[in-house]
Design a protein around this motif. Structure first.
Motif, short mmCIF file in Angstrom:
data_model
loop_
_atom_site.label_atom_id
_atom_site.label_comp_id
_atom_site.label_asym_id
_atom_site.label_seq_id
_atom_site.Cartn_x
_atom_site.Cartn_y
_atom_site.Cartn_z
N TYR A 25 0.84 -1.19 0.00
CA TYR A 25 0.00 0.00 0.00
C TYR A 25 0.88 1.25 0.00
O TYR A 25 2.00 1.23 0.49
N ILE A 26 0.33 2.33 -0.52
CA ILE A 26 0.93 3.65 -0.37
C ILE A 26 0.36 4.22 0.93
O ILE A 26 -0.83 4.10 1.21
N ALA A 27 1.24 4.81 1.72
CA ALA A 27 0.81 5.39 2.99
C ALA A 27 1.50 6.73 3.19
O ALA A 27 2.47 7.05 2.50
N GLU A 28 0.99 7.49 4.13
CA GLU A 28 1.60 8.76 4.53
C GLU A 28 2.13 8.59 5.95
O GLU A 28 1.44 8.05 6.81
N ASP A 29 3.35 9.04 6.18
CA ASP A 29 3.94 9.01 7.51
C ASP A 29 3.46 10.26 8.24
O ASP A 29 4.01 11.35 8.05
N THR A 30 2.45 10.11 9.05
CA THR A 30 1.81 11.26 9.69
C THR A 30 2.64 11.87 10.81
O THR A 30 2.30 12.94 11.31
N LYS A 31 3.73 11.23 11.21
CA LYS A 31 4.57 11.75 12.29
C LYS A 31 5.72 12.63 11.78
O LYS A 31 6.41 13.26 12.56
N LEU A 32 5.92 12.67 10.46
CA LEU A 32 6.98 13.50 9.90
C LEU A 32 6.39 14.73 9.21
O LEU A 32 5.29 14.68 8.68
N PRO A 33 7.13 15.84 9.22
CA PRO A 33 6.64 17.06 8.56
C PRO A 33 6.35 16.81 7.09
O PRO A 33 7.13 16.16 6.38
N GLY A 34 5.21 17.29 6.65
CA GLY A 34 4.81 17.13 5.26
C GLY A 34 4.19 15.78 4.94
O GLY A 34 3.81 15.53 3.81
N SER A 35 4.10 14.90 5.92
CA SER A 35 3.53 13.55 5.75
C SER A 35 4.04 12.86 4.49
O SER A 35 3.29 12.57 3.56
N PRO A 36 5.37 12.60 4.42
CA PRO A 36 5.91 11.97 3.22
C PRO A 36 5.30 10.60 2.95
O PRO A 36 4.91 9.89 3.88
N ARG A 37 5.23 10.27 1.68
CA ARG A 37 4.66 8.98 1.29
C ARG A 37 5.69 7.87 1.49
O ARG A 37 6.90 8.09 1.41
N CYS A 38 5.17 6.68 1.76
CA CYS A 38 6.00 5.51 1.92
C CYS A 38 5.19 4.29 1.48
O CYS A 38 4.02 4.42 1.13
N VAL A 39 5.82 3.15 1.49
CA VAL A 39 5.15 1.91 1.12
C VAL A 39 5.02 1.04 2.36
O VAL A 39 5.97 0.89 3.13
#
Length: 83
Positions: A25-39
């Motif tokens: 899945y594609i996800a957003e890291d909500t704990k980092l500034p800008g909520s970078p995308r990750c897998v």
């Protein structure tokens, strides 16, 4: 799993693909500034057979360990978390 918050951090936004042992899945890291995308890779074997589950878990763990040992490189995915 869409819009689910995993590990109180990763918000799943889209399905990327699936294979024999799981889904990505594609996800957003909500704990980092800008909520970078990750897998996010979700272990989800197609069979509930105990042997298949054991092999899938071993391969999944092995992949995570290998990524952790590899460190950072632009051609290799970086392991951010394992849960």
């Amino acid at each position: 799993m869409l819009n689910e918050l995993l590990d109180r951090r990763y918000k799943v936004t889209d399905t990327l693909g699936s294979g024999g042992f799981g889904q990505t899945y594609i996800a957003e890291d909500t704990k980092l500034p800008g909520s970078p995308r990750c897998v996010v890779k979700h272990l989800k074997p197609s069979s509930n057979d105990p042997f298949t589950l054991q092999v899938a878990r071993r391969l999944f763990d092995s992949e995570a360990q290998t990524l952790q040992q590899m460190g950072t490189h632009p051609q290799i995915p970086q392991l951010l978390a394992f849960f």
